[in-house]
Design a protein around this motif. Structure first.
Motif, PDB file in Angstrom:
ATOM      1  N   GLY A 228       0.808  -1.211   0.000  1.00 15.83           N
ATOM      2  CA  GLY A 228       0.000   0.000   0.000  1.00 15.83           C
ATOM      3  C   GLY A 228       0.841   1.259   0.000  1.00 15.83           C
ATOM      4  N   GLY A 229       0.181   2.390   0.285  1.00 13.23           N
ATOM      5  CA  GLY A 229       0.860   3.671   0.245  1.00 13.23           C
ATOM      6  C   GLY A 229       1.023   4.169  -1.180  1.00 13.23           C
ATOM      7  N   PRO A 230       1.689   5.306  -1.357  1.00 13.21           N
ATOM      8  CA  PRO A 230       1.784   5.910  -2.695  1.00 13.21           C
ATOM      9  C   PRO A 230       2.543   5.075  -3.707  1.00 13.21           C
ATOM     10  CG  PRO A 230       3.202   7.047  -1.107  1.00 13.21           C
ATOM     11  CD  PRO A 230       2.326   6.133  -0.322  1.00 13.21           C
ATOM     12  N   ASP A 231       3.434   4.194  -3.240  1.00 12.79           N
ATOM     13  CA  ASP A 231       4.210   3.362  -4.165  1.00 12.79           C
ATOM     14  C   ASP A 231       3.562   2.005  -4.406  1.00 12.79           C
ATOM     15  OD1 ASP A 231       6.608   2.745  -5.742  1.00 12.79           O
ATOM     16  OD2 ASP A 231       7.131   1.400  -4.098  1.00 12.79           O
ATOM     17  N   GLY A 232       2.476   1.719  -3.691  1.00 13.37           N
ATOM     18  CA  GLY A 232       1.908   0.382  -3.721  1.00 13.37           C
ATOM     19  C   GLY A 232       0.880   0.178  -4.810  1.00 13.37           C
ATOM     20  N   ARG A 233       0.695  -1.074  -5.199  1.00 18.51           N
ATOM     21  CA  ARG A 233      -0.353  -1.503  -6.115  1.00 18.51           C
ATOM     22  C   ARG A 233      -0.914  -2.825  -5.613  1.00 18.51           C
ATOM     23  NH1 ARG A 233       2.467  -0.403 -12.091  1.00 18.51           N
ATOM     24  NH2 ARG A 233       3.204   1.701 -11.632  1.00 18.51           N
TER      25      ARG A 233
ATOM     26  N   ASP B 226      -6.685   3.985  -1.212  1.00 18.02           N
ATOM     27  CA  ASP B 226      -6.669   4.750   0.028  1.00 18.02           C
ATOM     28  C   ASP B 226      -6.113   3.956   1.210  1.00 18.02           C
ATOM     29  OD1 ASP B 226      -8.741   2.969   0.202  1.00 18.02           O
ATOM     30  OD2 ASP B 226     -10.197   4.404   0.996  1.00 18.02           O
ATOM     31  N   GLU B 227      -5.621   2.748   0.964  1.00 13.36           N
ATOM     32  CA  GLU B 227      -5.070   1.949   2.056  1.00 13.36           C
ATOM     33  C   GLU B 227      -3.714   2.499   2.473  1.00 13.36           C
ATOM     34  OE1 GLU B 227      -3.606  -2.619   2.625  1.00 13.36           O
ATOM     35  OE2 GLU B 227      -5.697  -2.301   2.049  1.00 13.36           O
ATOM     36  N   PRO B 228      -3.510   2.754   3.762  1.00 15.54           N
ATOM     37  CA  PRO B 228      -2.225   3.322   4.203  1.00 15.54           C
ATOM     38  C   PRO B 228      -1.092   2.318   4.041  1.00 15.54           C
ATOM     39  CG  PRO B 228      -3.554   2.696   6.095  1.00 15.54           C
ATOM     40  CD  PRO B 228      -4.434   2.540   4.888  1.00 15.54           C
ATOM     41  N   ARG B 229       0.103   2.859   3.984  1.00 12.84           N
ATOM     42  CA  ARG B 229       1.293   2.019   3.882  1.00 12.84           C
ATOM     43  C   ARG B 229       1.440   1.151   5.133  1.00 12.84           C
ATOM     44  NH1 ARG B 229       7.053   4.987   3.821  1.00 12.84           N
ATOM     45  NH2 ARG B 229       6.284   5.509   5.901  1.00 12.84           N
ATOM     46  N   THR B 230       1.746  -0.094   4.920  1.00  8.18           N
ATOM     47  CA  THR B 230       1.966  -1.013   6.030  1.00  8.18           C
ATOM     48  C   THR B 230       3.045  -2.007   5.630  1.00  8.18           C
ATOM     49  OG1 THR B 230       0.874  -2.532   7.560  1.00  8.18           O
ATOM     50  CG2 THR B 230       0.211  -2.656   5.271  1.00  8.18           C
TER      51      THR B 230
ATOM     52  N   GLN C 228      22.834  25.646  13.571  1.00  5.26           N
ATOM     53  CA  GLN C 228      23.765  25.142  12.551  1.00  5.26           C
ATOM     54  C   GLN C 228      23.040  24.652  11.304  1.00  5.26           C
ATOM     55  OE1 GLN C 228      26.586  22.378  14.195  1.00  5.26           O
ATOM     56  NE2 GLN C 228      27.117  23.718  15.897  1.00  5.26           N
ATOM     57  N   GLU C 229      21.726  24.878  11.255  1.00  5.99           N
ATOM     58  CA  GLU C 229      20.915  24.528  10.092  1.00  5.99           C
ATOM     59  C   GLU C 229      21.118  23.066   9.677  1.00  5.99           C
ATOM     60  OE1 GLU C 229      21.845  27.571   7.167  1.00  5.99           O
ATOM     61  OE2 GLU C 229      20.248  28.831   8.000  1.00  5.99           O
ATOM     62  N   ILE C 230      21.002  22.196  10.665  1.00  5.29           N
ATOM     63  CA  ILE C 230      21.126  20.759  10.440  1.00  5.29           C
ATOM     64  C   ILE C 230      19.780  20.213   9.980  1.00  5.29           C
ATOM     65  CG2 ILE C 230      21.562  18.532  11.553  1.00  5.29           C
ATOM     66  CD1 ILE C 230      23.368  20.113  13.544  1.00  5.29           C
ATOM     67  N   SER C 231      19.786  19.411   8.945  1.00  6.69           N
ATOM     68  CA  SER C 231      18.568  18.761   8.473  1.00  6.69           C
ATOM     69  C   SER C 231      18.430  17.397   9.140  1.00  6.69           C
ATOM     70  CB  SER C 231      18.601  18.572   6.950  1.00  6.69           C
ATOM     71  OG  SER C 231      18.624  19.821   6.287  1.00  6.69           O
ATOM     72  N   ILE C 232      17.244  17.128   9.681  1.00  2.00           N
ATOM     73  CA  ILE C 232      16.941  15.822  10.247  1.00  2.00           C
ATOM     74  C   ILE C 232      15.881  15.185   9.364  1.00  2.00           C
ATOM     75  CG2 ILE C 232      16.064  14.565  12.248  1.00  2.00           C
ATOM     76  CD1 ILE C 232      17.085  16.895  13.969  1.00  2.00           C
ATOM     77  N   VAL C 233      16.220  14.048   8.772  1.00  6.77           N
ATOM     78  CA  VAL C 233      15.369  13.416   7.768  1.00  6.77           C
ATOM     79  C   VAL C 233      15.001  12.017   8.242  1.00  6.77           C
ATOM     80  CG1 VAL C 233      15.155  12.780   5.341  1.00  6.77           C
ATOM     81  CG2 VAL C 233      16.627  14.698   5.990  1.00  6.77           C
ATOM     82  N   GLY C 234      13.733  11.688   8.165  1.00  4.00           N
ATOM     83  CA  GLY C 234      13.286  10.346   8.507  1.00  4.00           C
ATOM     84  C   GLY C 234      13.320   9.434   7.292  1.00  4.00           C
ATOM     85  N   ALA C 235      13.557   8.149   7.528  1.00  2.81           N
ATOM     86  CA  ALA C 235      13.575   7.167   6.444  1.00  2.81           C
ATOM     87  C   ALA C 235      12.977   5.857   6.944  1.00  2.81           C
ATOM     88  CB  ALA C 235      14.996   6.937   5.939  1.00  2.81           C
ATOM     89  N   THR C 236      12.105   5.265   6.152  1.00  5.76           N
ATOM     90  CA  THR C 236      11.528   3.960   6.461  1.00  5.76           C
ATOM     91  C   THR C 236      11.555   3.109   5.205  1.00  5.76           C
ATOM     92  OG1 THR C 236      10.044   4.866   8.141  1.00  5.76           O
ATOM     93  CG2 THR C 236       9.491   2.715   7.245  1.00  5.76           C
ATOM     94  N   MET C 237      12.335   2.028   5.259  1.00  8.10           N
ATOM     95  CA  MET C 237      12.413   1.116   4.118  1.00  8.10           C
ATOM     96  C   MET C 237      12.775   1.873   2.842  1.00  8.10           C
ATOM     97  SD  MET C 237      11.558  -1.828   5.590  1.00  8.10           S
ATOM     98  CE  MET C 237      10.872  -2.984   4.429  1.00  8.10           C
ATOM     99  N   GLY C 238      12.075   1.598   1.748  1.00  3.50           N
ATOM    100  CA  GLY C 238      12.326   2.229   0.459  1.00  3.50           C
ATOM    101  C   GLY C 238      11.275   1.754  -0.518  1.00  3.50           C
ATOM    102  N   THR C 239      11.334   2.251  -1.720  1.00  5.62           N
ATOM    103  CA  THR C 239      10.342   1.887  -2.726  1.00  5.62           C
ATOM    104  C   THR C 239      10.709   0.566  -3.399  1.00  5.62           C
ATOM    105  OG1 THR C 239      11.459   3.006  -4.547  1.00  5.62           O
ATOM    106  CG2 THR C 239       9.971   4.345  -3.191  1.00  5.62           C
ATOM    107  N   ARG C 240       9.752   0.047  -4.163  1.00 11.01           N
ATOM    108  CA  ARG C 240      10.001  -1.173  -4.932  1.00 11.01           C
ATOM    109  C   ARG C 240      11.137  -0.930  -5.923  1.00 11.01           C
ATOM    110  NH1 ARG C 240       8.811  -3.067  -9.888  1.00 11.01           N
ATOM    111  NH2 ARG C 240       8.280  -5.285 -10.167  1.00 11.01           N
ATOM    112  N   ASP C 241      11.156   0.226  -6.583  1.00  9.87           N
ATOM    113  CA  ASP C 241      12.226   0.523  -7.537  1.00  9.87           C
ATOM    114  C   ASP C 241      13.578   0.586  -6.845  1.00  9.87           C
ATOM    115  OD1 ASP C 241      10.427   0.563  -9.612  1.00  9.87           O
ATOM    116  OD2 ASP C 241      10.303   2.756  -9.733  1.00  9.87           O
TER     117      ASP C 241
END
Length: 319
Positions: free
Chosen positions: A85-90, A95-99, A259-272
């Motif tokens: 699911g989620g935006p990359d899912g098929r 409308d099913e959330p990513r899981t 110090q204008e540090i960017s904090i970025v979250g990451a979970t898994m990745g896309t199929r591609d």
């Protein structure tokens, strides 16, 4: 079919809620496929599930596992993308959330798993079943953290917090192969030595001054957060994909904004991105580090080793 399932929640003793035994074979809906699992690797997500994080009692029993490599009904050798699911899912309602597998749908610690047909990618012939099964969580997450979320470039310095975890080991290997100068922290001297053997330029005890780095790979949380903030250069990035030691207190926000540090979250990745990291491994000769393998029937022993935290690299179940 044989499977490893969570049948009850036990926050203090997660293995108390594990059952290894027969479970119904999957009956995939239209657009899904059944994969005969050849190997499946463990992740801390499995221990969180046994503690009751991300699951409700009415969902039990639930087959554990997010990672798998196996054979589809039409004979393709594939690696399973664990994000449904989620935006990359098929293959599921739009409308099913990513899981992740084992949260809404049964997971991969079983002889068979059903997934949307979109969620399988071809296994490179260069990788064994065990090696391929290590990729969908740890190596995919490390790949995304380094090259998409962290935007790391060859020649830059990257700090990886924690020398023994699956994502950390993967980040060392992928980063070194891509021309990054990788610095690793770890409490265990043996794990630091292993990190150096895998391509790290420097391996030090937690909290050691390492100079400024461009990107920090952070999966530990509270125990290493202040060191991460101190070590990243002004304008650099801290990429967060876990907090095995808990939420950081304090969050050091003064340094972050000054110090204008960017904090970025990451979970898994896309199929591609899963296809990309598999190709990366096949072409560079980098192979996932396998700590140990167990038959599915000994899933309890494998999860106990994961819980003890003495491993380096991935623990894999073979079917």
């Amino acid at each position: 079919m044989l499977s490893a399932r969570v049948v009850s929640f036990s926050p203090a003793d997660p293995l108390a809620g594990l059952e290894v035994g027969d479970a119904p074979s999957p009956t995939p809906p239209d657009g899904w496929t059944t994969v005969d699992v050849r190997a499946s690797s463990l992740n801390h997500h499995d221990l969180w599930s046994l503690r009751g994080v991300g699951l409700r009692a009415e969902q039990l029993p639930m087959v554990l596992g997010t990672d798998a490599a196996g054979v589809t009904e039409d004979g393709r050798e594939v690696v399973v993308h664990a994000v449904v699911g989620g935006p990359d899912g098929r293959g599921v309602p739009a409308d099913e959330p990513r899981t992740l597998l084992s949260e809404r749908y049964p997971g991969t610690l079983a002889e068979q798993v059903a997934v949307p047909a979109w969620n399988v990618v071809d296994k490179p012939a260069e990788l064994t079943w065990v090696e391929a099964a290590c990729v969908p969580t740890a190596y995919l997450t490390a790949y995304r953290m380094l090259f998409r979320s962290g935007a790391a470039q060859p020649g830059q310095r990257v700090l990886v917090q924690g020398a023994g975890g699956g994502v950390a080991v993967a980040a060392v290997q992928l980063g070194a192969a891509a021309g990054l100068e990788v610095v690793v922290t770890g409490r265990d001297a043996g794990k630091r030595e292993r990190a150096l053997a895998l391509g790290a330029a420097q391996a030090v005890e937690p909290g050691t001054r390492v100079g400024r780095v461009d990107v920090v790979i952070e999966t530990v949380g509270k125990a290493t957060w202040e060191h991460s903030v101190r070590s990243v250069r002004p304008g650099g990035r801290i990429v967060v994909a876990g907090l095995t030691s808990g939420d950081p207190e304090p969050a050091s926000l003064t340094k972050v904004f000054f110090q204008e540090i960017s904090i970025v979250g990451a979970t898994m990745g896309t199929r591609d991105e899963l296809a990309q990291v598999l190709a990366f491994l096949a072409r560079t000769g980098v192979r996932p580090v396998v700590d140990s393998t167990f038959p599915l029937a000994r899933a309890a022993d494998a999860l106990a080793r994961l819980h003890a935290g003495s491993h380096v690299g991935k623990i894999v179940l073979e079917m």
